[in-house]
Write an enzyme that holds these catalytic residues in place. Sequence first.
Site, PDB file in Angstrom:
ATOM      1  N   SER A 556       0.830  -1.170   0.028  1.00 23.57           N
ATOM      2  CA  SER A 556       0.008   0.113  -0.131  1.00 23.57           C
ATOM      3  C   SER A 556       0.924   1.216  -0.008  1.00 23.57           C
ATOM      4  O   SER A 556       2.088   1.155   0.596  1.00 23.57           O
ATOM      5  CB  SER A 556      -0.847  -0.088   1.166  1.00 23.57           C
ATOM      6  N   TYR A 569      -2.984  -0.737  10.355  1.00 26.60           N
ATOM      7  CA  TYR A 569      -3.110  -0.997   9.155  1.00 26.60           C
ATOM      8  C   TYR A 569      -1.587  -0.612   8.333  1.00 26.60           C
ATOM      9  O   TYR A 569      -0.973  -1.480   7.728  1.00 26.60           O
ATOM     10  CB  TYR A 569      -4.063  -0.300   8.451  1.00 26.60           C
TER      11      TYR A 569
END
Length: 679
Positions: A556, A569
């Site tokens: 990401s 996350y």
Amino acid sequence: MTLSPEADALLARSHRLGADPRNTNYAGGNTSAKGTATDPVSGADTELMWVKGSGGDLGTLTGPGLAVLRLDRLRALVDVYPGEEREDEMVAAFDYCLHGKGGAAPSIDTAMHGLVDAPHVDHLHPDAGIALACAADGEALTEECFGDRVVWVGWRRPGFQLGLDIAAAKKANPRAIGCVLGGHGITAWGETSSECEENSLRVIREAREFLSERGKPEPFGPVRDDCLPLPKDERRSRAAALAPLLRGLASTDRPQVGHFTDTAPVLDFLARAEHPRLAALGTSCPDHFLRTKVRPLVLDLPPAAPLDEVSVRLRRLHEEYRSEYAAYYDRHAADDSPAMRGADPAIVLVPGVGMFSYGKDKQTARVAGEFYLNAINVMHGAESVSRYAPIDEAEKFRIEYWELEEAKLRRMPPQKPLAARVALVTGAGSGIGKAIAHRLAAEGACVVVADLHAENAAAVAEELGGPDRATAVTVDVTDEQRIKEAFRAAVLAYGGVDLVVNNAGISISKPLLETTAEDWDLQHDIMARGSFLVSREATRVMTEQGLGGDIVYIASKNAVFAGPHNIAYSATKADQAHQVRLLAAELGEHGIRVNGVNPDGVVRGSGIFAGGWGAKRAAVYGVEESELGKFYAQRTLLKREVLPEHVAGAVFALTGGDLTHTTGLHIPVDAGVAAAFLR
């Protein structure tokens, strides 16, 4: 496509015959019908023949798969036939007999249909018929079985001369409804389509009944205690352990996809005393050994022998097989023979375990196994009433390295970039993973669709085309055993794994003080620990194959960009990003490349965003959830929304063949986020 009544009836008959494997094998045999149609130039009635063209399959034959020829021109070729030594030239002459545009290329068996004086003709490869055709005293057995209703035509390579031989046999035997072709199959005929079909089925049925009633009970000899089948679970575990090694060996010359079969007939054949002798004789019907090569590789160790010992023995047998195959080629190749296509086995037989078959794709590998099962049935029938006596080696070579077969191979479309590669994608039941699975399949890969939700995985596998293109596995990436089972399913389905995408994940978006230890552990278990476990199991398979491979992490933008309310996350994504670098450094010596993709703002179609992450991120940024995709797009340099398909494109770019010297790389797919530029 508008067809004639004769062609419509021919297609229906072909479908019925091709639907039953007892009648003919996949893509084996051909059917025809003769009739009249109006010549669009002269307006006169013209005799035509509709016949299955080159490369088609009877069970799925369609109008475009038929060649349509003028009978007057086809029969006139008899007057210019230059003889058996030059009969291959006649295939090109068929093109001058075609009626109109379109349709399939005429096959080598066109003469058989056109020269036989019957309105309808079937040429089939039933196991029972080939058993008689490949028996040492097949001619006498054919007469005993059928009397004068079916005649014997001795072995001749398919072609114009064989068509003349069959036509002469029919003319000399007016009561005959068909013939057995030595070393090959059967041909039957009739005045109507239904009569032709009935005659074909009668020949097959009577041959089957003859073998059953006349045959001895154990044609493969007594059972060998050292070849008895392992119990099913042990058998499958042993097959999964052997599959990567065998696929690597079978891919020495070119990449291959594998298929595993452990049906009762295969296991019984391998348990019997005569299987080494019969396997060494090879297959006989031309359709068989074109798919299976002239003979299989047979392991000569007990089923429960130590795996290390089996591995050493298989490598040695593979070396011997390659040497023997090269010698076979050298014995028979002429100056104008096609180059050797590869010396690796297409069939590997492991007593007590089963059969491994190989091909350029899953369908080819599966069909090769089906053809060897046909060969087992043929050997069973021939040995039950006589002695299995396939055509000699020189004739096999003439078929295998026939220039007409080489021309057929040249007509095939080029392979796709990921052909013969097997991909496993986690979290592939939705969102980015689903898009990746679709892209890899579109580029030629076989795809193992791995997802926590079985119904989602099954739906995607079905979308991709079913078992020959994709298979579904249910896996929780936090569970070591479930991951091992997923890879076991992959290697049993396709022989191994070459490309793994770590995509499974969840997103927990909370401020630090609201993030619980359970949140942290769950986030890390699924993505950091899960990616590690999947990569570790993938590496076991890839190193055993010895074919290199690709591991791709869907990380990401958050792996490098620090944003608020996202500690669990983002930290997990940073962990994944560093796994890429660590594994790239470790696995390069095995030819395994490890790279990553850093997406951002993939809202539309994303399972994570739909599961609550989108609402939380929208709240953080103070926008409506429905506007989140546009919001992300506007903060990028390109002002473009990122979709799952764009992430899939990056995965293909990393694995599709152009970046062969790239490892340890992260590709941003975020439409340009300056704060996430890699440094």
